[in-house]
Design a protein around this motif. Structure first.
Motif, short mmCIF file in Angstrom:
data_model
loop_
_atom_site.label_atom_id
_atom_site.label_comp_id
_atom_site.label_asym_id
_atom_site.label_seq_id
_atom_site.Cartn_x
_atom_site.Cartn_y
_atom_site.Cartn_z
N GLY A 26 36.48 34.10 48.55
CA GLY A 26 37.27 34.01 49.58
C GLY A 26 38.77 33.90 49.45
N ALA A 27 39.55 33.34 50.43
CA ALA A 27 40.95 33.31 50.59
C ALA A 27 41.51 32.40 49.44
N LYS A 28 40.92 31.14 49.31
CA LYS A 28 41.45 30.36 48.14
C LYS A 28 41.32 30.75 46.69
N ALA A 29 40.26 31.44 46.48
CA ALA A 29 39.98 32.07 44.95
C ALA A 29 41.06 33.05 44.90
N ALA A 30 41.27 34.19 46.17
CA ALA A 30 41.95 35.11 45.80
C ALA A 30 43.47 34.90 45.61
N PHE A 31 43.93 33.63 46.51
CA PHE A 31 45.30 33.07 46.31
C PHE A 31 45.51 32.60 44.85
N LEU A 32 44.50 31.98 44.11
CA LEU A 32 44.74 31.32 42.75
C LEU A 32 44.87 32.72 41.88
#
Length: 71
Positions: A26-32
């Motif tokens: 998801g978006a949080k993993a992609a951000f990290l």
């Protein structure tokens, strides 16, 4: 000569945790993962939860003499 980052608080108040969100997708993993990749252009060493069990809850960013971009 390093910094360990465990979490980020975004401008809208959203919390992004390396320990909780790195492997979730998801978006949080992609951000990290974007942060880790981008850090390789500034820091000599970037270690993530993918590196080893000692880095499961943080990003390790180092300006030391060695070079390893291990996101």
């Amino acid at each position: 000569m390093a910094i360990d980052l465990m979490a980020f608080e975004l401008a809208d108040g959203t919390m992004v945790s390396v320990k909780r969100d790195w492997r979730e997708g998801g978006a949080k993993a992609a951000f990290l993962k974007d942060v880790a990749r981008a850090s390789c252009s500034t820091f000599n060493v970037v270690l993530t939860p993918n590196h080893d069990r000692f880095h499961q809850d943080h990003l390790h960013l180092d300006i030391g003499p060695h070079t390893l971009c291990g996101y």
